[in-house]
Design a protein around this motif. Structure first.
Motif, PDB file in Angstrom:
ATOM      1  N   CYS A 196     -73.322  53.620 -12.436  1.00  0.00           N
ATOM      2  CA  CYS A 196     -73.121  55.071 -12.534  1.00  0.00           C
ATOM      3  C   CYS A 196     -72.958  55.516 -13.992  1.00  0.00           C
ATOM      4  CB  CYS A 196     -71.906  55.496 -11.724  1.00  0.00           C
ATOM      5  SG  CYS A 196     -72.087  55.175  -9.965  1.00  0.00           S
ATOM      6  N   GLY A 200     -75.318  58.171 -13.796  1.00  0.00           N
ATOM      7  CA  GLY A 200     -74.495  59.255 -13.258  1.00  0.00           C
ATOM      8  C   GLY A 200     -74.274  59.022 -11.769  1.00  0.00           C
ATOM      9  N   TYR A 201     -73.611  59.990 -11.133  1.00  0.00           N
ATOM     10  CA  TYR A 201     -73.407  59.798  -9.687  1.00  0.00           C
ATOM     11  C   TYR A 201     -74.047  60.893  -8.851  1.00  0.00           C
ATOM     12  CZ  TYR A 201     -69.368  62.937 -10.391  1.00  0.00           C
ATOM     13  OH  TYR A 201     -68.558  63.984 -10.738  1.00  0.00           O
ATOM     14  N   VAL A 251     -67.527  57.209 -16.440  1.00  0.00           N
ATOM     15  CA  VAL A 251     -68.676  57.775 -15.709  1.00  0.00           C
ATOM     16  C   VAL A 251     -68.621  59.309 -15.681  1.00  0.00           C
ATOM     17  CG1 VAL A 251     -69.760  57.920 -13.422  1.00  0.00           C
ATOM     18  CG2 VAL A 251     -68.912  55.716 -14.259  1.00  0.00           C
ATOM     19  N   GLY A 255     -74.465  60.937 -16.207  1.00  0.00           N
ATOM     20  CA  GLY A 255     -74.719  59.613 -16.767  1.00  0.00           C
ATOM     21  C   GLY A 255     -75.191  59.654 -18.210  1.00  0.00           C
ATOM     22  N   ASN A 256     -75.824  58.575 -18.614  1.00  0.00           N
ATOM     23  CA  ASN A 256     -76.265  58.398 -20.003  1.00  0.00           C
ATOM     24  C   ASN A 256     -77.726  58.869 -20.124  1.00  0.00           C
ATOM     25  OD1 ASN A 256     -77.334  57.324 -22.396  1.00  0.00           O
ATOM     26  ND2 ASN A 256     -75.898  55.607 -22.368  1.00  0.00           N
TER      27      ASN A 256
END
Ligand code: SF4
Length: 361
Positions: A196, A200-201, A251, A255-256
């Motif tokens: 994540c 990301g989530y 997180v 996200g990145n």
């Protein structure tokens, strides 16, 4: 070090366990996705501290364990060639293929090397222009960007003797496959915090919506895991079905972005065969057409592989959360880390290795 110690604080963990005991009213089955979380749970004895109503089941988040047997056999076929330097993460060397493993290929005199990153493999290629250098690029979303950088770098620098044997798999399709199985027992998930951190989530939100199964984004220290379990139990008990970020120090929802841009540049979606589980549609990434010059499967034309899986090993059932390692008849006797029959006994993230290491089998 002090920061990590904070997340191993026994009193804090006990406080969360007490909150779980106060909250729980019935049996719940929660799957931790990542093998790193399984090892932390086994190492700390967390399952034993939880109320009997909470059962943790172990998921498929071990990249070494789910890399298909066919790909392992292809790796062995490439590493057996004379002019090749085959590079890989250390765990992969002991993973059994149909007939042998990479470790034995190295022992027979071929050049198989352990590296810590794909960039190390690119450097080996630069320093050995007369050899073909292949990197075994396996992993989940976490390793995809770093592996992707290696082919970007090789292309940019005109390094023509580098290629990658790629097997990148993704967590969300695996979760959906588990939830759609008729044998599914999972009622809540602890999602893998490091995956994540990259992705990301937000991509878990449609899964929660569709399957009405709560997900807590969870880290890897004992306190992180206890907090993830508490969050999941709380959502289940009060019927608040959503994605909860229990790992906010690492997180974010998106996200990145920089890492995701590398992924978009290098890979495209594909079906992947998960060892012991089978093909999950759109569950992985392969190199895009503009990077196919660096695809080791194409360069070495390793087709026509006939695989033969161990008849005893039930790792596929373990990776789907349907069995536990100590339910395998071979566990700890025929199958040990010294003589593994399946990848889950080899990998530092494998559930069988965790049970072997941390329980009195
Ligand atoms: S104990 Fe060994 S044989 Fe049994 S499932 Fe695990 S890896 Fe396979």
């Amino acid at each position: 070090m002090q920061i990590i110690e904070k997340f191993r604080d026994k009193n804090q963990i006990e406080r969360i366990i007490t909150k779980i005991q106060e909250l729980v009213s019935r049996k719940w089955l929660i799957m931790e996705i990542c093998g790193g979380q399984t090892h932390a749970i086994m190492q700390t004895g967390l399952q034993g501290l939880l109320p009997d109503e909470i059962e943790l089941i172990h998921g498929p988040g071990c990249p070494v364990c789910v890399t298909s047997l066919e790909l392992i056999d292809k790796a062995i076929a490439i590493a057996s060639k004379e002019n090749v330097i085959f590079t890989s993460y250390g765990d992969m060397l002991r993973v059994p293929g149909s007939e042998t493993d990479l470790f034995s290929i190295r022992a027979s005199g071929r050049d198989v090397r352990v590296v810590y990153s794909s960039i190390d493999a690119v450097k080996i290629a630069e320093n050995n222009p007369e050899k073909e250098v292949v990197f075994f690029g396996i992993g989940f979303e976490t390793t995809a960007p770093a592996n992707g950088i290696s082919v970007i770098k090789a292309k940019k620098n005109g390094i023509k003797n580098y290629s990658m044997l790629t097997s990148i798999v993704r967590v969300p399709p695996a979760m959906q496959a588990i939830l759609e199985s008729q044998e599914n027992r999972v009622q809540g998930f602890l999602a893998a915090g490091h995956v994540c951190a990259v992705m990301g989530y937000h991509e878990y939100e449609p899964i929660v919506e569709k399957y009405q199964t709560p997900i807590s984004v969870t880290g890897f220290e004992p306190l992180d895991i206890a907090w993830g379990i508490y969050s999941t139990v709380r959502m289940l008990e009060v019927g608040e079905i959503k994605v909860f970020n229990a790992y906010t120090r690492v997180v974010s929802r998106d996200g990145n972005i920089a890492a995701q841009q590398i992924i978009d540049q290098v890979y495209e979606s594909c079906d992947r065969n998960w060892r012991g589980i089978g093909i999950i549609p759109e569950s992985g990434w392969k190199l895009k057409p503009e990077y196919l010059d660096f695809d080791a499967e194409i360069r070495f034309k390793v087709g026509g592989i006939r695989t033969k899986e161990s008849e005893i090993c039930i790792s596929g059932l373990i990776l789907q959360g349907l069995k536990k390692p100590n339910q395998c008849p071979a566990f700890g006797n025929v199958c040990t880390p010294q003589n593994p029959l399946g990848a889950t006994m080899v990998s530092s993230e494998g559930a069988c290795a965790a049970y072997y290491r941390y329980t009195q089998h």
